[in-house]
Motif scaffolding. Structure first.
Motif, PDB file in Angstrom:
ATOM      1  N   THR A   1      -3.416 -37.384  17.707  1.00 48.03           N
ATOM      2  CA  THR A   1      -4.042 -37.912  18.913  1.00 48.03           C
ATOM      3  C   THR A   1      -5.536 -38.051  18.656  1.00 48.03           C
ATOM      4  O   THR A   1      -6.174 -37.109  18.193  1.00 48.03           O
ATOM      5  CB  THR A   1      -3.807 -36.964  20.115  1.00 48.03           C
ATOM      6  OG1 THR A   1      -2.400 -36.764  20.266  1.00 48.03           O
ATOM      7  CG2 THR A   1      -4.375 -37.538  21.386  1.00 48.03           C
ATOM      8  N   VAL A   2      -6.086 -39.203  18.982  1.00 43.40           N
ATOM      9  CA  VAL A   2      -7.516 -39.452  18.779  1.00 43.40           C
ATOM     10  C   VAL A   2      -8.317 -38.689  19.825  1.00 43.40           C
ATOM     11  O   VAL A   2      -8.025 -38.760  21.021  1.00 43.40           O
ATOM     12  CB  VAL A   2      -7.821 -40.970  18.869  1.00 43.40           C
ATOM     13  CG1 VAL A   2      -9.317 -41.222  18.794  1.00 43.40           C
ATOM     14  CG2 VAL A   2      -7.098 -41.712  17.771  1.00 43.40           C
ATOM     15  N   LYS A   3      -9.304 -37.937  19.366  1.00 44.84           N
ATOM     16  CA  LYS A   3     -10.187 -37.191  20.265  1.00 44.84           C
ATOM     17  C   LYS A   3     -11.486 -37.950  20.514  1.00 44.84           C
ATOM     18  O   LYS A   3     -11.972 -38.015  21.639  1.00 44.84           O
ATOM     19  CB  LYS A   3     -10.526 -35.810  19.683  1.00 44.84           C
ATOM     20  CG  LYS A   3      -9.344 -34.896  19.563  1.00 44.84           C
ATOM     21  CD  LYS A   3      -8.811 -34.580  20.925  1.00 44.84           C
ATOM     22  CE  LYS A   3      -7.616 -33.658  20.824  1.00 44.84           C
ATOM     23  NZ  LYS A   3      -6.963 -33.490  22.102  1.00 44.84           N
ATOM     24  N   ARG A   4     -12.072 -38.513  19.446  1.00 43.61           N
ATOM     25  CA  ARG A   4     -13.330 -39.245  19.529  1.00 43.61           C
ATOM     26  C   ARG A   4     -13.329 -40.357  18.504  1.00 43.61           C
ATOM     27  O   ARG A   4     -12.788 -40.189  17.412  1.00 43.61           O
ATOM     28  CB  ARG A   4     -14.500 -38.313  19.219  1.00 43.61           C
ATOM     29  CG  ARG A   4     -15.426 -38.113  20.389  1.00 43.61           C
ATOM     30  CD  ARG A   4     -16.621 -37.331  19.963  1.00 43.61           C
ATOM     31  NE  ARG A   4     -16.352 -35.927  20.231  1.00 43.61           N
ATOM     32  CZ  ARG A   4     -17.151 -34.950  19.917  1.00 43.61           C
ATOM     33  NH1 ARG A   4     -18.245 -35.187  19.253  1.00 43.61           N
ATOM     34  NH2 ARG A   4     -16.856 -33.709  20.218  1.00 43.61           N
ATOM     35  N   ALA A   5     -13.950 -41.479  18.827  1.00 38.22           N
ATOM     36  CA  ALA A   5     -14.051 -42.576  17.856  1.00 38.22           C
ATOM     37  C   ALA A   5     -15.418 -43.237  17.992  1.00 38.22           C
ATOM     38  O   ALA A   5     -15.887 -43.484  19.099  1.00 38.22           O
ATOM     39  CB  ALA A   5     -12.948 -43.597  18.097  1.00 38.22           C
TER      40      ALA A   5
ATOM     41  N   TYR B   1      -9.600 -36.634  15.187  1.00 35.58           N
ATOM     42  CA  TYR B   1      -8.235 -36.594  15.705  1.00 35.58           C
ATOM     43  C   TYR B   1      -7.670 -35.195  15.553  1.00 35.58           C
ATOM     44  O   TYR B   1      -8.161 -34.377  14.789  1.00 35.58           O
ATOM     45  CB  TYR B   1      -7.344 -37.616  14.991  1.00 35.58           C
ATOM     46  CG  TYR B   1      -7.283 -37.444  13.500  1.00 35.58           C
ATOM     47  CD1 TYR B   1      -6.289 -36.674  12.914  1.00 35.58           C
ATOM     48  CD2 TYR B   1      -8.219 -38.047  12.668  1.00 35.58           C
ATOM     49  CE1 TYR B   1      -6.230 -36.513  11.539  1.00 35.58           C
ATOM     50  CE2 TYR B   1      -8.164 -37.906  11.297  1.00 35.58           C
ATOM     51  CZ  TYR B   1      -7.168 -37.128  10.737  1.00 35.58           C
ATOM     52  OH  TYR B   1      -7.105 -36.970   9.385  1.00 35.58           O
ATOM     53  N   CYS B   2      -6.620 -34.940  16.314  1.00 39.10           N
ATOM     54  CA  CYS B   2      -5.951 -33.643  16.302  1.00 39.10           C
ATOM     55  C   CYS B   2      -4.490 -33.880  15.924  1.00 39.10           C
ATOM     56  O   CYS B   2      -3.815 -34.702  16.527  1.00 39.10           O
ATOM     57  CB  CYS B   2      -6.051 -33.023  17.689  1.00 39.10           C
ATOM     58  SG  CYS B   2      -5.441 -31.347  17.763  1.00 39.10           S
ATOM     59  N   ARG B   3      -4.032 -33.159  14.901  1.00 41.72           N
ATOM     60  CA  ARG B   3      -2.634 -33.278  14.476  1.00 41.72           C
ATOM     61  C   ARG B   3      -1.746 -32.452  15.399  1.00 41.72           C
ATOM     62  O   ARG B   3      -2.132 -31.379  15.859  1.00 41.72           O
ATOM     63  CB  ARG B   3      -2.467 -32.784  13.048  1.00 41.72           C
ATOM     64  CG  ARG B   3      -3.103 -33.691  12.047  1.00 41.72           C
ATOM     65  CD  ARG B   3      -2.687 -33.278  10.633  1.00 41.72           C
ATOM     66  NE  ARG B   3      -3.374 -34.086   9.664  1.00 41.72           N
ATOM     67  CZ  ARG B   3      -2.964 -35.266   9.226  1.00 41.72           C
ATOM     68  NH1 ARG B   3      -1.854 -35.769   9.713  1.00 41.72           N
ATOM     69  NH2 ARG B   3      -3.642 -35.934   8.333  1.00 41.72           N
TER      70      ARG B   3
ATOM     71  N   TYR C   1      -1.237 -28.406  15.151  1.00 39.99           N
ATOM     72  CA  TYR C   1      -2.413 -27.756  14.567  1.00 39.99           C
ATOM     73  C   TYR C   1      -3.484 -27.582  15.639  1.00 39.99           C
ATOM     74  O   TYR C   1      -3.660 -28.434  16.501  1.00 39.99           O
ATOM     75  CB  TYR C   1      -2.992 -28.600  13.422  1.00 39.99           C
ATOM     76  CG  TYR C   1      -2.117 -28.647  12.202  1.00 39.99           C
ATOM     77  CD1 TYR C   1      -2.207 -27.667  11.225  1.00 39.99           C
ATOM     78  CD2 TYR C   1      -1.192 -29.670  12.033  1.00 39.99           C
ATOM     79  CE1 TYR C   1      -1.388 -27.708  10.105  1.00 39.99           C
ATOM     80  CE2 TYR C   1      -0.377 -29.724  10.913  1.00 39.99           C
ATOM     81  CZ  TYR C   1      -0.477 -28.739   9.957  1.00 39.99           C
ATOM     82  OH  TYR C   1       0.323 -28.785   8.855  1.00 39.99           O
ATOM     83  N   ALA C   2      -4.223 -26.468  15.555  1.00 39.34           N
ATOM     84  CA  ALA C   2      -5.253 -26.199  16.554  1.00 39.34           C
ATOM     85  C   ALA C   2      -6.568 -26.899  16.225  1.00 39.34           C
ATOM     86  O   ALA C   2      -7.335 -27.242  17.110  1.00 39.34           O
ATOM     87  CB  ALA C   2      -5.486 -24.696  16.671  1.00 39.34           C
ATOM     88  N   GLY C   3      -6.849 -27.120  14.941  1.00 41.53           N
ATOM     89  CA  GLY C   3      -8.124 -27.687  14.522  1.00 41.53           C
ATOM     90  C   GLY C   3      -8.207 -29.193  14.706  1.00 41.53           C
ATOM     91  O   GLY C   3      -7.219 -29.885  14.904  1.00 41.53           O
ATOM     92  N   VAL C   4      -9.439 -29.677  14.630  1.00 44.12           N
ATOM     93  CA  VAL C   4      -9.703 -31.110  14.738  1.00 44.12           C
ATOM     94  C   VAL C   4     -10.074 -31.634  13.350  1.00 44.12           C
ATOM     95  O   VAL C   4     -10.851 -31.018  12.635  1.00 44.12           O
ATOM     96  CB  VAL C   4     -10.851 -31.378  15.742  1.00 44.12           C
ATOM     97  CG1 VAL C   4     -11.210 -32.842  15.782  1.00 44.12           C
ATOM     98  CG2 VAL C   4     -10.468 -30.883  17.124  1.00 44.12           C
ATOM     99  N   SER C   5      -9.508 -32.766  12.970  1.00 42.04           N
ATOM    100  CA  SER C   5      -9.813 -33.401  11.682  1.00 42.04           C
ATOM    101  C   SER C   5     -10.693 -34.618  11.929  1.00 42.04           C
ATOM    102  O   SER C   5     -10.702 -35.182  13.016  1.00 42.04           O
ATOM    103  CB  SER C   5      -8.532 -33.840  10.985  1.00 42.04           C
ATOM    104  OG  SER C   5      -7.682 -32.743  10.760  1.00 42.04           O
TER     105      SER C   5
END
Length: 85
Positions: free
Chosen positions: A49-53, A60-62, A65-69
């Protein structure tokens, strides 16, 4: 010398002509736009899911998973495909 009324009329006529000769605007295609909240699949089929662009980066967040990539926008567009609802 022209009066202010003549100047006003001339300006109005110019604006009307400019509006007549304006090229027809085509609707904008926003399907390829990366918007926060949209869901994508990576090359292995995992959901993200895209968090910021921005113009250069995508966060994005998988799923699971708790972390953001974060990755470059171009790489994101190559590796991920949008999931249609």
């Amino acid at each position: 010398m022209r009066t202010s009324q003549e100047l006003k009329d001339d300006l109005i006529n110019r604006m009307k002509n400019a509006m007549k000769n304006r090229p027809i605007e085509e609707p904008v295609d926003r399907r390829g736009e990366i918007i926060p909240g949209k869901r994508y699949r990576d090359e292995r089929g995992r959901m993200v899911t895209v968090k910021r662009a921005s113009q250069l980066r995508v966060e994005y967040c998988r799923e699971g998973y708790a972390g953001v990539s974060e990755t470059g926008r171009r790489e994101f567009e190559i590796k991920f495909t949008e999931v249609m609802a």
